[in-house]
Design an enzyme around this catalytic site. Structure first.
Site, PDB file in Angstrom:
ATOM      1  N   TYR A   1       0.829  -1.213   0.000  1.00 55.33           N
ATOM      2  CA  TYR A   1       0.000   0.000   0.000  1.00 55.33           C
ATOM      3  C   TYR A   1       0.871   1.275   0.000  1.00 55.33           C
ATOM      4  O   TYR A   1       0.893   2.031  -0.971  1.00 55.33           O
ATOM      5  CB  TYR A   1      -0.924  -0.068   1.212  1.00 55.33           C
ATOM      6  CG  TYR A   1      -1.803   1.135   1.421  1.00 55.33           C
ATOM      7  CD1 TYR A   1      -2.410   1.784   0.354  1.00 55.33           C
ATOM      8  CD2 TYR A   1      -2.044   1.619   2.717  1.00 55.33           C
ATOM      9  CE1 TYR A   1      -3.244   2.888   0.569  1.00 55.33           C
ATOM     10  CE2 TYR A   1      -2.872   2.706   2.930  1.00 55.33           C
ATOM     11  CZ  TYR A   1      -3.465   3.341   1.857  1.00 55.33           C
ATOM     12  OH  TYR A   1      -4.269   4.423   2.073  1.00 55.33           O
TER      13      TYR A   1
ATOM     14  N   SER B   1       0.280  -8.778  -1.466  1.00 52.57           N
ATOM     15  CA  SER B   1      -0.136  -7.882  -2.534  1.00 52.57           C
ATOM     16  C   SER B   1      -0.571  -8.720  -3.724  1.00 52.57           C
ATOM     17  O   SER B   1      -0.654  -9.945  -3.625  1.00 52.57           O
ATOM     18  CB  SER B   1       1.024  -6.957  -2.914  1.00 52.57           C
ATOM     19  OG  SER B   1       0.604  -6.030  -3.893  1.00 52.57           O
TER      20      SER B   1
ATOM     21  N   SER C   1       5.958   3.343  13.086  1.00 53.27           N
ATOM     22  CA  SER C   1       4.534   3.575  13.290  1.00 53.27           C
ATOM     23  C   SER C   1       4.303   4.328  14.582  1.00 53.27           C
ATOM     24  O   SER C   1       5.058   4.159  15.552  1.00 53.27           O
ATOM     25  CB  SER C   1       3.848   2.207  13.360  1.00 53.27           C
ATOM     26  OG  SER C   1       2.564   2.320  13.903  1.00 53.27           O
TER      27      SER C   1
ATOM     28  N   TYR D   1       2.854  -6.883  16.953  1.00 56.82           N
ATOM     29  CA  TYR D   1       3.157  -6.048  15.781  1.00 56.82           C
ATOM     30  C   TYR D   1       3.890  -4.778  16.223  1.00 56.82           C
ATOM     31  O   TYR D   1       4.945  -4.424  15.681  1.00 56.82           O
ATOM     32  CB  TYR D   1       1.850  -5.680  15.051  1.00 56.82           C
ATOM     33  CG  TYR D   1       1.993  -4.474  14.172  1.00 56.82           C
ATOM     34  CD1 TYR D   1       2.640  -4.560  12.956  1.00 56.82           C
ATOM     35  CD2 TYR D   1       1.515  -3.223  14.585  1.00 56.82           C
ATOM     36  CE1 TYR D   1       2.811  -3.432  12.159  1.00 56.82           C
ATOM     37  CE2 TYR D   1       1.681  -2.107  13.804  1.00 56.82           C
ATOM     38  CZ  TYR D   1       2.329  -2.212  12.595  1.00 56.82           C
ATOM     39  OH  TYR D   1       2.498  -1.102  11.826  1.00 56.82           O
TER      40      TYR D   1
ATOM     41  N   LYS E   1       7.917  -3.210  15.604  1.00 59.35           N
ATOM     42  CA  LYS E   1       8.312  -1.867  15.136  1.00 59.35           C
ATOM     43  C   LYS E   1       9.314  -1.256  16.119  1.00 59.35           C
ATOM     44  O   LYS E   1      10.292  -0.627  15.721  1.00 59.35           O
ATOM     45  CB  LYS E   1       7.084  -0.957  14.982  1.00 59.35           C
ATOM     46  CG  LYS E   1       6.189  -1.331  13.821  1.00 59.35           C
ATOM     47  CD  LYS E   1       6.852  -1.057  12.462  1.00 59.35           C
ATOM     48  CE  LYS E   1       6.060  -1.580  11.306  1.00 59.35           C
ATOM     49  NZ  LYS E   1       6.768  -1.610  10.030  1.00 59.35           N
TER      50      LYS E   1
ATOM     51  N   ASN F   1      -2.160   7.330  10.615  1.00 58.10           N
ATOM     52  CA  ASN F   1      -3.021   6.369   9.893  1.00 58.10           C
ATOM     53  C   ASN F   1      -3.144   6.716   8.412  1.00 58.10           C
ATOM     54  O   ASN F   1      -3.899   7.625   8.061  1.00 58.10           O
ATOM     55  CB  ASN F   1      -4.413   6.335  10.528  1.00 58.10           C
ATOM     56  CG  ASN F   1      -4.416   5.622  11.857  1.00 58.10           C
ATOM     57  OD1 ASN F   1      -3.593   5.919  12.723  1.00 58.10           O
ATOM     58  ND2 ASN F   1      -5.319   4.675  12.038  1.00 58.10           N
TER      59      ASN F   1
ATOM     60  N   SER G   1     -10.649  -4.619  21.463  1.00 53.98           N
ATOM     61  CA  SER G   1      -9.592  -4.687  22.468  1.00 53.98           C
ATOM     62  C   SER G   1      -8.259  -4.256  21.861  1.00 53.98           C
ATOM     63  O   SER G   1      -7.979  -4.537  20.691  1.00 53.98           O
ATOM     64  CB  SER G   1      -9.513  -6.081  23.092  1.00 53.98           C
ATOM     65  OG  SER G   1      -8.806  -6.912  22.258  1.00 53.98           O
TER      66      SER G   1
END
Ligand code: UFG
Length: 336
Positions: free
Chosen positions: A11, A36, A124, A149, A153, A179, A293
């Protein structure tokens, strides 16, 4: 100048490939398309009017060295290739640790071996957790990550900090994204949700397209003006331009390593839904459901540093982003 782009068919990666090519760089995509599809490569070709060099290899594998051997004149690397579904990372932490950390260490190892110094990493805002003070600046404390996740990072950021501490010949910029939403103005590339979308905007466009019966707003009892969560939604094209700005900053010898990449504006989930409905003239079927959550209540960025140092600022607004997301959904509808 040749720039290696891992995850370049993804993306944010694909939009960055477009902006790189527009700025005169020669992007080289490394992407095995596991997250992808071919449509992204054909979309790139139609936007740029030429095929972009593409290696269908795993960035975490030894095969990555081939790219360095084939291109001894690489001028830098932008590293996107990673899994990014927060919920899935809770269910399958090994998948996340193995892939996200290994791909990063593999790439950095090869960059050091072949003396490619300029490195832009897709970090992020998840590294901040739920901050005590808003907006967050780059010096805001990193809280313990709320998901595997997020932890990957943080670890990938730490690897860079450790390398720099040890005197590695690396010149890094870590971009902490807020975002990303929206799609390229051509609607030839955008966010491909494989399976049920995790993120808000692909769920919105699929609901508008009738592929999903309804959308659930995850909670309206947060401590925010309308009770729904607040995020800093940034147009993916703006974010892509931030990577080009980061490379140019490194070429000028820039030394600051961490930058927030957002708009500085927070928007609630309900604001997103209303704006989508208004700009696209569509009624969305949605209901209010329980909290999800792991969600943080609110976060948005202070982007003064990136504006001052990189001369970069988000230019596109929510309306453009949500219109373009809907146009991209039309492309997908026509395709599948
Ligand atoms: N939301 C809904 N309904 C949905 C999907 C999302 O109400 O069907 C809400 C969420 O609760 C949240 C907001 O929409 O309040 C945004 O959710 P996303 O899943 O789109 O994005 P997140 O903020 O949870 O996560 C994103 C990226 C992560 C990144 C994180 C950093 O997906 O990769 O931002 O905060 F780490």
């Amino acid at each position: 100048m040749k720039i290696l782009v891992t995850g370049g068919a993804g993306y944010i990666g694909s939009h960055t490939v477009v902006e790189l090519a527009k700025a005169g760089y020669s992007p080289i995509i490394v992407d095995d398309l596991r997250c992808s599809q071919e449509i992204m490569l054909s979309g790139l070709k139609s936007i740029l009017g030429k095929k972009i060099d593409h290696y269908a290899i795993d960035a975490a594998s030894q095969d990555l060295e081939k790219v360095f051997i084939d291109h001894p004149d690489l001028g830098g690397a932008i590293h996107f290739a990673a899994y990014k579904a927060v919920g899935e990372s809770v269910q399958q932490p090994i998948k996340y640790y193995e892939n996200n950390i290994l791909a990063t260490s593999n790439l950095l190892k090869l960059m050091l071996k072949y003396e490619v110094a300029h490195y832009v990493f897709s970090s992020s805002c998840t590294v901040y957790g739920q901050p005590d003070i808003l907006p967050v600046t780059e010096t805001t404390e990193r809280k313990p990550a709320q998901s595997p996740y997020g932890r990957t990072k943080q670890i990938c950021e730490d690897l860079v900090f450790d390398l720099m501490q040890g005197g590695a010949k690396l010149a890094p910029v870590l971009l902490r994204y807020f975002n990303p939403i929206g799609a390229h103005e051509s609607a030839a590339i955008g966010e491909l949700a494989i399976g049920v979308p995790n993120n808000l905007v692909p769920f919105v466009t699929q609901t508008a397209a009738g592929l999903r019966e309804k959308l659930t707003v995850f909670g309206d009892d947060y401590n925010t003006p309308d009770g729904s969560c607040i995020r800093d939604y940034i147009h993916v094209t703006d974010l892509a331009r931030a990577h080009v700005a980061a490379l140019e900053y490194l070429q000028k010898g820039g030394k600051i390593q961490v930058f927030n990449a957002g708009t500085g504006q927070g928007s609630s989930v309900l604001e997103i839904l209303r704006t989508f409905e208004r700009v696209n003239n569509i009624k969305l079927n949605y209901e209010i459901g329980p909290r999800r959550s792991g969600d943080i209540e609110k976060i948005w960025a202070n982007c003064d540093l990136i504006e001052k140092e990189l001369g970069w600022k988000a230019q596109l607004g929510l309306e453009e982003a949500l219109k373009s997301a809907w146009q991209w959904q039309q492309t997908l509808n026509a395709q599948y």
